[in-house]
Design a protein around this motif. Structure first.
Motif, PDB file in Angstrom:
ATOM      1  N   ARG A  76       0.818  -1.219   0.000  1.00 33.39           N
ATOM      2  CA  ARG A  76       0.000   0.000   0.000  1.00 33.39           C
ATOM      3  C   ARG A  76       0.850   1.267   0.000  1.00 33.39           C
ATOM      4  NH1 ARG A  76      -4.210  -0.092   4.633  1.00 33.39           N
ATOM      5  NH2 ARG A  76      -5.209   1.465   3.291  1.00 33.39           N
ATOM      6  N   GLY A  77       2.188   1.113   0.099  1.00 36.99           N
ATOM      7  CA  GLY A  77       3.051   2.284   0.057  1.00 36.99           C
ATOM      8  C   GLY A  77       2.781   3.249   1.200  1.00 36.99           C
ATOM      9  N   TRP A  78       2.486   4.488   0.853  1.00 36.63           N
ATOM     10  CA  TRP A  78       2.270   5.514   1.881  1.00 36.63           C
ATOM     11  C   TRP A  78       0.962   5.328   2.635  1.00 36.63           C
ATOM     12  CZ3 TRP A  78       5.282   9.609   3.693  1.00 36.63           C
ATOM     13  CH2 TRP A  78       6.562   9.666   3.121  1.00 36.63           C
ATOM     14  N   ASP A  79       0.099   4.456   2.158  1.00 34.20           N
ATOM     15  CA  ASP A  79      -1.117   4.124   2.896  1.00 34.20           C
ATOM     16  C   ASP A  79      -0.895   2.961   3.860  1.00 34.20           C
ATOM     17  OD1 ASP A  79      -2.819   6.077   1.789  1.00 34.20           O
ATOM     18  OD2 ASP A  79      -3.027   4.884  -0.038  1.00 34.20           O
ATOM     19  N   PHE A  80       0.340   2.501   3.985  1.00 36.16           N
ATOM     20  CA  PHE A  80       0.716   1.473   4.964  1.00 36.16           C
ATOM     21  C   PHE A  80       0.112   1.822   6.320  1.00 36.16           C
ATOM     22  CE2 PHE A  80       3.437   0.020   8.374  1.00 36.16           C
ATOM     23  CZ  PHE A  80       3.881  -1.240   8.000  1.00 36.16           C
ATOM     24  N   CYS A  81      -0.626   0.884   6.906  1.00 33.48           N
ATOM     25  CA  CYS A  81      -1.266   1.141   8.194  1.00 33.48           C
ATOM     26  C   CYS A  81      -1.388  -0.166   8.971  1.00 33.48           C
ATOM     27  CB  CYS A  81      -2.645   1.763   7.990  1.00 33.48           C
ATOM     28  SG  CYS A  81      -3.456   2.248   9.539  1.00 33.48           S
TER      29      CYS A  81
ATOM     30  N   ARG B  75       0.970   5.751   7.377  1.00 32.99           N
ATOM     31  CA  ARG B  75       2.172   6.537   7.105  1.00 32.99           C
ATOM     32  C   ARG B  75       1.810   7.951   6.660  1.00 32.99           C
ATOM     33  NH1 ARG B  75       7.044   5.276   8.712  1.00 32.99           N
ATOM     34  NH2 ARG B  75       6.497   3.144   8.239  1.00 32.99           N
ATOM     35  N   ASN B  76       0.755   8.105   5.859  1.00 30.22           N
ATOM     36  CA  ASN B  76       0.335   9.439   5.434  1.00 30.22           C
ATOM     37  C   ASN B  76      -0.047  10.311   6.622  1.00 30.22           C
ATOM     38  OD1 ASN B  76       0.541   9.896   2.598  1.00 30.22           O
ATOM     39  ND2 ASN B  76      -0.992   8.298   2.270  1.00 30.22           N
ATOM     40  N   SER B  77      -0.697   9.713   7.616  1.00 29.91           N
ATOM     41  CA  SER B  77      -1.071  10.464   8.805  1.00 29.91           C
ATOM     42  C   SER B  77       0.162  10.937   9.569  1.00 29.91           C
ATOM     43  CB  SER B  77      -1.947   9.600   9.712  1.00 29.91           C
ATOM     44  OG  SER B  77      -2.221  10.259  10.934  1.00 29.91           O
ATOM     45  N   VAL B  78       1.155  10.063   9.666  1.00 30.60           N
ATOM     46  CA  VAL B  78       2.413  10.443  10.326  1.00 30.60           C
ATOM     47  C   VAL B  78       3.044  11.625   9.602  1.00 30.60           C
ATOM     48  CG1 VAL B  78       4.740   9.678  10.940  1.00 30.60           C
ATOM     49  CG2 VAL B  78       2.820   8.099  11.164  1.00 30.60           C
ATOM     50  N   LEU B  79       3.114  11.553   8.290  1.00 33.01           N
ATOM     51  CA  LEU B  79       3.711  12.630   7.503  1.00 33.01           C
ATOM     52  C   LEU B  79       2.977  13.951   7.716  1.00 33.01           C
ATOM     53  CD1 LEU B  79       5.630  13.722   5.333  1.00 33.01           C
ATOM     54  CD2 LEU B  79       3.987  12.916   3.614  1.00 33.01           C
ATOM     55  N   LYS B  80       1.652  13.900   7.679  1.00 29.29           N
ATOM     56  CA  LYS B  80       0.863  15.128   7.806  1.00 29.29           C
ATOM     57  C   LYS B  80       1.135  15.837   9.122  1.00 29.29           C
ATOM     58  CE  LYS B  80      -3.915  16.795   7.639  1.00 29.29           C
ATOM     59  NZ  LYS B  80      -5.337  16.408   7.451  1.00 29.29           N
ATOM     60  N   ARG B  81       1.144  15.084  10.226  1.00 31.06           N
ATOM     61  CA  ARG B  81       1.353  15.745  11.517  1.00 31.06           C
ATOM     62  C   ARG B  81       2.815  16.138  11.725  1.00 31.06           C
ATOM     63  NH1 ARG B  81       3.337  11.913  15.042  1.00 31.06           N
ATOM     64  NH2 ARG B  81       2.732   9.728  14.722  1.00 31.06           N
ATOM     65  N   ALA B  82       3.753  15.344  11.168  1.00 28.12           N
ATOM     66  CA  ALA B  82       5.169  15.683  11.306  1.00 28.12           C
ATOM     67  C   ALA B  82       5.475  17.008  10.600  1.00 28.12           C
ATOM     68  CB  ALA B  82       6.033  14.569  10.742  1.00 28.12           C
ATOM     69  N   LEU B  83       4.931  17.172   9.399  1.00 27.01           N
ATOM     70  CA  LEU B  83       5.149  18.430   8.674  1.00 27.01           C
ATOM     71  C   LEU B  83       4.463  19.600   9.381  1.00 27.01           C
ATOM     72  CD1 LEU B  83       4.827  17.248   4.967  1.00 27.01           C
ATOM     73  CD2 LEU B  83       6.918  17.805   6.245  1.00 27.01           C
ATOM     74  N   LYS B  84       3.356  19.320  10.049  1.00 30.68           N
ATOM     75  CA  LYS B  84       2.694  20.357  10.840  1.00 30.68           C
ATOM     76  C   LYS B  84       3.617  20.827  11.964  1.00 30.68           C
ATOM     77  CE  LYS B  84      -1.557  21.241  13.456  1.00 30.68           C
ATOM     78  NZ  LYS B  84      -2.851  20.642  13.931  1.00 30.68           N
ATOM     79  N   ALA B  85       4.310  19.899  12.605  1.00 34.42           N
ATOM     80  CA  ALA B  85       5.249  20.257  13.673  1.00 34.42           C
ATOM     81  C   ALA B  85       6.401  21.092  13.134  1.00 34.42           C
ATOM     82  CB  ALA B  85       5.784  18.993  14.343  1.00 34.42           C
TER      83      ALA B  85
ATOM     84  N   MET C 298      12.166  13.720  -0.739  1.00 39.12           N
ATOM     85  CA  MET C 298      12.837  13.100  -1.886  1.00 39.12           C
ATOM     86  C   MET C 298      11.830  12.609  -2.933  1.00 39.12           C
ATOM     87  SD  MET C 298      16.046  10.980  -0.284  1.00 39.12           S
ATOM     88  CE  MET C 298      15.237  10.343   1.180  1.00 39.12           C
ATOM     89  N   ASN C 299      10.548  12.870  -2.661  1.00 46.08           N
ATOM     90  CA  ASN C 299       9.468  12.451  -3.564  1.00 46.08           C
ATOM     91  C   ASN C 299       9.490  10.941  -3.798  1.00 46.08           C
ATOM     92  OD1 ASN C 299       7.135  13.113  -5.034  1.00 46.08           O
ATOM     93  ND2 ASN C 299       8.267  13.140  -6.962  1.00 46.08           N
ATOM     94  N   ASN C 300       9.831  10.220  -2.746  1.00 46.71           N
ATOM     95  CA  ASN C 300       9.826   8.762  -2.811  1.00 46.71           C
ATOM     96  C   ASN C 300       8.445   8.277  -2.405  1.00 46.71           C
ATOM     97  OD1 ASN C 300      10.069   6.005  -2.396  1.00 46.71           O
ATOM     98  ND2 ASN C 300      12.129   6.146  -1.548  1.00 46.71           N
ATOM     99  N   ARG C 301       7.611   8.043  -3.370  1.00 48.04           N
ATOM    100  CA  ARG C 301       6.227   7.673  -3.089  1.00 48.04           C
ATOM    101  C   ARG C 301       6.051   6.170  -2.907  1.00 48.04           C
ATOM    102  NH1 ARG C 301       4.396  11.605  -0.786  1.00 48.04           N
ATOM    103  NH2 ARG C 301       2.314  10.692  -0.986  1.00 48.04           N
ATOM    104  N   THR C 302       7.147   5.419  -2.960  1.00 46.78           N
ATOM    105  CA  THR C 302       7.044   3.980  -2.766  1.00 46.78           C
ATOM    106  C   THR C 302       7.636   3.551  -1.439  1.00 46.78           C
ATOM    107  OG1 THR C 302       9.156   3.579  -3.900  1.00 46.78           O
ATOM    108  CG2 THR C 302       7.158   3.546  -5.247  1.00 46.78           C
ATOM    109  N   PHE C 303       7.860   4.507  -0.550  1.00 45.89           N
ATOM    110  CA  PHE C 303       8.481   4.203   0.740  1.00 45.89           C
ATOM    111  C   PHE C 303       7.678   3.180   1.523  1.00 45.89           C
ATOM    112  CE2 PHE C 303       8.302   5.604   5.318  1.00 45.89           C
ATOM    113  CZ  PHE C 303       9.381   4.825   5.710  1.00 45.89           C
ATOM    114  N   THR C 304       8.346   2.135   1.951  1.00 48.73           N
ATOM    115  CA  THR C 304       7.772   1.181   2.887  1.00 48.73           C
ATOM    116  C   THR C 304       8.803   0.895   3.964  1.00 48.73           C
ATOM    117  OG1 THR C 304       8.501  -0.689   1.537  1.00 48.73           O
ATOM    118  CG2 THR C 304       6.257   0.101   1.178  1.00 48.73           C
ATOM    119  N   PRO C 305       8.391   0.484   5.150  1.00 47.95           N
ATOM    120  CA  PRO C 305       9.306   0.402   6.292  1.00 47.95           C
ATOM    121  C   PRO C 305      10.523  -0.485   6.090  1.00 47.95           C
ATOM    122  CG  PRO C 305       7.050   0.270   7.032  1.00 47.95           C
ATOM    123  CD  PRO C 305       7.002   0.211   5.532  1.00 47.95           C
ATOM    124  N   ASP C 306      10.397  -1.585   5.354  1.00 42.46           N
ATOM    125  CA  ASP C 306      11.502  -2.546   5.258  1.00 42.46           C
ATOM    126  C   ASP C 306      12.399  -2.351   4.040  1.00 42.46           C
ATOM    127  OD1 ASP C 306      10.783  -3.742   7.556  1.00 42.46           O
ATOM    128  OD2 ASP C 306       9.894  -5.514   6.655  1.00 42.46           O
TER     129      ASP C 306
END
Length: 201
Positions: free
Chosen positions: A110-115, A122-132, A162-170
């Motif tokens: 699921r890429g950035w929708d990894f949950c 992951r998208n939720s993490v990104l949204k709040r991290a950028l808010k901080a 880096m516009n890496n839209r395929t990021f997954t944890p492993d």
């Protein structure tokens, strides 16, 4: 302009045991306390003016040890907390793969929708991290800010830049663990240098 350095908190027992921590509020182990002190010795020369930290105990302890070494203040932001890994917390990835075959692979696809189940995407993490980060740019203009946070938060910010839209944890090897990464903000957030300084082990 604001310059940011960003590091992961020092180690806990769960890090050493390769357990998923997420929102479990685990304190630093003895090794982690020593690592945080060493970060303080290293970062004295980077001229940080303050620390913005996750309030979770492992990040808080890391920040407090560094701040004492450097002689700067700390501000805490809930949006820098680690990802919520839901029912996976306290488990090892290898054990999840064995006990629930295919579930991690499904999420990775699921890429950035990894949950994780019952967790946070992951998208939720990104949204709040950028808010901080954006909040820090508004408050601390012309400062050199050290951000102390968590692995998933760091990877979300940097892989997004880096516009890496395929990021997954492993499957991401660009970022080296326990390194200082440098960012700048001048109208937009940019990477200045990845893997800038390594915490000597």
């Amino acid at each position: 302009m604001v310059r940011f350095g960003i590091i992961r908190h020092a180690r806990t027992v769960w890090n050493l045991e390769k357990k998923i921590q997420g929102r479990e509020d685990i304190a630093l182990c003895r090794q982690g306390i020593d690592e945080a002190a060493h970060w303080g010795d290293i970062l004295k020369f980077e001229k940080f003016s303050l620390i913005v930290s996750s309030p979770m105990i492992r990040a808080r302890q890391t920040s407090e040890i560094i701040a004492e070494k450097i002689g700067i203040d700390i501000a805490f932001d809930d949006n820098l907390r680690e990802q919520d890994f839901g029912s996976w917390e306290g488990k090892k990835i290898a054990d999840i793969r064995k006990d629930e075959p295919g579930i991690i692979e499904i999420q990775e696809s699921r890429g950035w929708d990894f949950c994780p189940p019952e967790g946070e995407s992951r998208n939720s993490v990104l949204k709040r991290a950028l808010k901080a980060i954006r909040k820090a740019t508004d408050i601390y203009d012309e400062h050199h800010v050290l951000v102390v946070t968590h692995n998933s938060v760091i990877k979300s910010i940097l892989y997004s830049l880096m516009n890496n839209r395929t990021f997954t944890p492993d499957k991401t090897q660009v970022l080296k663990d326990y390194h200082l990464h440098m960012l700048t903000w001048k109208n937009k957030l940019k990477i200045e240098k990845l893997n800038h300084i390594r915490l000597q082990q």
